[in-house]
Design an enzyme around this catalytic site. Sequence first.
Site, short mmCIF file in Angstrom:
data_model
loop_
_atom_site.label_atom_id
_atom_site.label_comp_id
_atom_site.label_asym_id
_atom_site.label_seq_id
_atom_site.Cartn_x
_atom_site.Cartn_y
_atom_site.Cartn_z
N SER A 6 0.68 -1.17 0.02
CA SER A 6 -0.07 0.00 -0.05
C SER A 6 0.78 1.16 -0.12
O SER A 6 1.81 1.51 -1.00
CB SER A 6 -0.96 -0.22 1.22
OG SER A 6 -2.03 0.91 1.15
N HIS B 94 -2.34 -1.25 -4.34
CA HIS B 94 -3.81 -1.32 -4.67
C HIS B 94 -4.26 0.27 -4.40
O HIS B 94 -3.55 1.32 -4.01
CB HIS B 94 -4.55 -2.19 -3.47
CG HIS B 94 -4.35 -1.61 -1.94
ND1 HIS B 94 -4.73 -2.32 -1.03
CD2 HIS B 94 -3.66 -0.56 -1.52
CE1 HIS B 94 -4.67 -1.70 0.03
NE2 HIS B 94 -3.90 -0.54 -0.23
#
Length: 210
Positions: free
Chosen positions: A106, A131
């Site tokens: 992330s 993501h």
Amino acid sequence: MSNPMKTALSLVPMVIEQTNRGERAYDIFSRLLKERIIFINGPVEDSMAMLVCAQLLFLEAENPKKEISLYINSPGGVVTSGMAIYDTMQFIRPPVSTLCMGQAASMGSLLLTAGAKGHRFTLPNARIMVHQPSGGFQGQASDIERHAQDIIKMKRRLNEIYVQHTGQDYEVIERTLDRDHFMTAEEAKQFGLVDDVIQYRAETEKEEKD
């Protein structure tokens, strides 16, 4: 239930150095800071971001030309906290090299790829995950709509940052980040998130000489 991070920090070893004025004790992270090494370990949040930004600014003031090394082992965290670190990395004058050890997921992956071009590394068994941003909000419908619009803007901005640092097309980044996308070290290199996969310190020293 005890906080594992607090437990780990309570066990931080001390390093004793001999100087012409006698002995001096450092915690291990302060000693590594003298070598211009900063750690991002654990979730990215406001207090961590404050400390990392402060260390980056201190090292810039100490020597505005000498490289800073940022070691990352993080599952990600708060977007605004990560963006504070990202902006500071780009703002300061010294080049910032990045190294993933363990994982960079992330926001951790964005900070990894934000290092100076040619100085973004990962260890061979590290895991990288990218993501789109996620979040939740409760309240009246009009406020929820505004928060949804804001997170879409943030998603677009994060995609643009990945485009800038990886060299991938925007459509590729948007498609890749649509769901949790896990990469091995080699896959992250092929994608452009890092410049090289290294196993031994001598390999980074060779890169610096080249």
